[in-house]
Design an enzyme around this catalytic site. Sequence first.
Site, PDB file in Angstrom:
ATOM      1  N   GLY A 195       0.489   4.955  -0.016  1.00  0.00           N
ATOM      2  CA  GLY A 195      -0.905   5.131   0.377  1.00  0.00           C
ATOM      3  C   GLY A 195      -1.823   5.760  -0.653  1.00  0.00           C
ATOM      4  O   GLY A 195      -2.972   6.070  -0.344  1.00  0.00           O
ATOM      5  N   CYS A 239       2.707  -0.801 -12.786  1.00  0.00           N
ATOM      6  CA  CYS A 239       2.928   0.354 -13.649  1.00  0.00           C
ATOM      7  C   CYS A 239       4.075   0.025 -14.600  1.00  0.00           C
ATOM      8  O   CYS A 239       5.018   0.792 -14.743  1.00  0.00           O
ATOM      9  CB  CYS A 239       3.187   1.625 -12.833  1.00  0.00           C
ATOM     10  SG  CYS A 239       4.579   1.502 -11.727  1.00  0.00           S
ATOM     11  N   ALA A 244       0.774  -1.245   0.000  1.00  0.00           N
ATOM     12  CA  ALA A 244       0.000   0.000   0.000  1.00  0.00           C
ATOM     13  C   ALA A 244       0.801   1.288   0.000  1.00  0.00           C
ATOM     14  O   ALA A 244       0.297   2.329  -0.404  1.00  0.00           O
ATOM     15  CB  ALA A 244      -0.929   0.003   1.213  1.00  0.00           C
ATOM     16  N   ARG A 274       8.597   3.435   4.147  1.00  0.00           N
ATOM     17  CA  ARG A 274       7.480   3.807   3.276  1.00  0.00           C
ATOM     18  C   ARG A 274       6.157   3.808   4.043  1.00  0.00           C
ATOM     19  O   ARG A 274       5.258   4.591   3.753  1.00  0.00           O
ATOM     20  CB  ARG A 274       7.412   2.861   2.068  1.00  0.00           C
ATOM     21  CG  ARG A 274       8.542   3.108   1.067  1.00  0.00           C
ATOM     22  CD  ARG A 274       8.557   2.080  -0.046  1.00  0.00           C
ATOM     23  NE  ARG A 274       7.399   2.117  -0.919  1.00  0.00           N
ATOM     24  CZ  ARG A 274       7.284   2.854  -2.018  1.00  0.00           C
ATOM     25  NH1 ARG A 274       8.275   3.630  -2.378  1.00  0.00           N
ATOM     26  NH2 ARG A 274       6.194   2.805  -2.745  1.00  0.00           N
TER      27      ARG A 274
HETATM   28  N1  SAM Z   1      -0.089   1.211  -3.879  1.00  0.00           N
HETATM   29  C1  SAM Z   1       0.901   2.227  -3.603  1.00  0.00           C
HETATM   30  C2  SAM Z   1       0.281   3.587  -3.893  1.00  0.00           C
HETATM   31  O1  SAM Z   1      -0.666   3.681  -4.642  1.00  0.00           O
HETATM   32  O2  SAM Z   1       0.752   4.570  -3.307  1.00  0.00           O
HETATM   33  C3  SAM Z   1       2.160   2.008  -4.403  1.00  0.00           C
HETATM   34  C4  SAM Z   1       2.745   0.631  -4.179  1.00  0.00           C
HETATM   35  S1  SAM Z   1       4.297   0.378  -4.947  1.00  0.00           S
HETATM   36  C5  SAM Z   1       3.886   0.194  -6.591  1.00  0.00           C
HETATM   37  C6  SAM Z   1       4.667  -1.238  -4.470  1.00  0.00           C
HETATM   38  C7  SAM Z   1       4.881  -1.434  -2.979  1.00  0.00           C
HETATM   39  O3  SAM Z   1       5.128  -2.824  -2.757  1.00  0.00           O
HETATM   40  C8  SAM Z   1       6.068  -0.709  -2.376  1.00  0.00           C
HETATM   41  O4  SAM Z   1       5.630   0.185  -1.387  1.00  0.00           O
HETATM   42  C9  SAM Z   1       6.924  -1.810  -1.756  1.00  0.00           C
HETATM   43  O5  SAM Z   1       7.446  -1.456  -0.491  1.00  0.00           O
HETATM   44  C10 SAM Z   1       5.912  -2.928  -1.614  1.00  0.00           C
HETATM   45  N2  SAM Z   1       6.478  -4.282  -1.566  1.00  0.00           N
HETATM   46  C11 SAM Z   1       7.653  -4.751  -2.041  1.00  0.00           C
HETATM   47  N3  SAM Z   1       7.766  -6.052  -1.781  1.00  0.00           N
HETATM   48  C12 SAM Z   1       6.637  -6.426  -1.135  1.00  0.00           C
HETATM   49  C13 SAM Z   1       6.173  -7.640  -0.577  1.00  0.00           C
HETATM   50  N4  SAM Z   1       6.888  -8.745  -0.648  1.00  0.00           N
HETATM   51  N5  SAM Z   1       4.972  -7.629   0.020  1.00  0.00           N
HETATM   52  C14 SAM Z   1       4.219  -6.491   0.098  1.00  0.00           C
HETATM   53  N6  SAM Z   1       4.616  -5.322  -0.411  1.00  0.00           N
HETATM   54  C15 SAM Z   1       5.810  -5.289  -1.000  1.00  0.00           C
END
Ligand code: SAM
Length: 459
Positions: free
Chosen positions: A114, A232, A111, A139
Amino acid sequence: MSTLPPLFLDRMSRLLGEEYPAFRAALQARPHVGLRVNTLKCPVAEARARLPFALAPVPWCRSGFRVTDGSRPGKHPYHAAGLYYLQEPSAMAPAEILAPQPGERVLDLAAAPGGKTTHLAALMRGQGLLVANDVQPKRVHEMTNNLDRWGATHLAVLVEQPRRLAERLGAFFDRVLVDAPCSGEGMFRKDAAARRTWTPNHVARCARLQAGILRHAARLVRPGGFLLYSTCTFAPEEDEGTVARFLEAHPDFQVEVIPAAHGFARARPEWADARPEVAGAVRLWPHKIAGEGHFVALLRRRADAPPGSRLPLLRPRPPRGEMLAHYRTFVSQTLCCEPAPRDRLAVFGNRLYALPEGLPDLKGLRVERFGWWLGSFKTGRFEPAHALALALSAEDFQQRVDFAADAAEALAYLRREPLPSPGPDGWVAVTVDGFPLGWARRVQGVLKSRAPRWLGRMG
Ligand code: SAM
């Protein structure tokens, strides 16, 4: 703009054929700036009339707009008041497509920071349970700041591995959003780091990571519930490929067809040896819509899958003794009524929360927020949280100082500068055109800002 990776361009040229020149030209254009109105605080039409920026509607999101006049909405006090979230238009699609309903249990599994959580919260209209999770503590910290500003009261924030959530909570959620970590090709025109770190190996690593996250996410969806997967990136391995592998391993899920409206294009199963139904997902292309590159797939768990979990609820832990006395004193001196029903109050450490409806017992999980953070107990007193002020309305406060959005005082308050202010000593809510910005202490005619330091640095 630093150069785009040649191997990436080769692949896109091969895949897109005749469409490639339009795609290539779009990658040279300026990225779109977008904002999404916080409908928990202000109806869309009112916000549109108030905001001093030129706005063009985002066709797939009723509360979304492109900012078309080059202004910097991140610097405006309305941003600090949580009236909108800065989000590029394509990123507004996943929450709209997942379409959470008020009263449901919804999980945003990856998330931070956020953006989509704030969108889900608004669509749920503050009713039900929204759980926001991410694995990266730094984050998550940024996310709680954003969620505090947003003023959502029905959410909990966790910092957990998806595997541990699945083991602990099981098939508990009506809807789960996985906005996956990815190679970020869709953000190339706005994110130099994504351009620099891209390699074919990185794409392959992301695809493996996504498969792992989705495997655990699947276990968190109740029978008949929805799982939305978004990235993305344009990389077929991470888009159609990840969905195809997921479907092979999870016969209890099927693809829901997302209408190819608003210029969205169908997914391309043939690019990843995926089965034809993966075409029900959509690709958002920067040469076809006013937004960055995105991929969105909506999956549904069959209703006859093994039943969901019934978890014990987290029991309220109301403040007692001195704590209760300090909280009551604060409420009676500062607010016009109790902010949350007494049977929802819960003390964890020195913090007081109002628990969201139906929050399960989270024992053994790393929890950052158990609900709406009301404040903290300090020696001999209760100190209100920023999140408390930002989720209340102007009429909820006994003492309030209002600044116009274009008044110098609003920005001075955010920079934590003292301001003259006649009136009784004590806690004062500072509002901008009636929207809460945060707390201040009035001491002998001087308003001492309690705006969080990060607010002054925003934008
Ligand atoms: N949904 C967010 C937004 O709209 O602001 C952006 C999310 S970003 C594309 C992907 C997120 O996945 C990052 O914050 C990262 O820390 C998290 N992430 C990386 N590996 C992960 C894992 N194994 N499980 C859950 N989250 C993970």
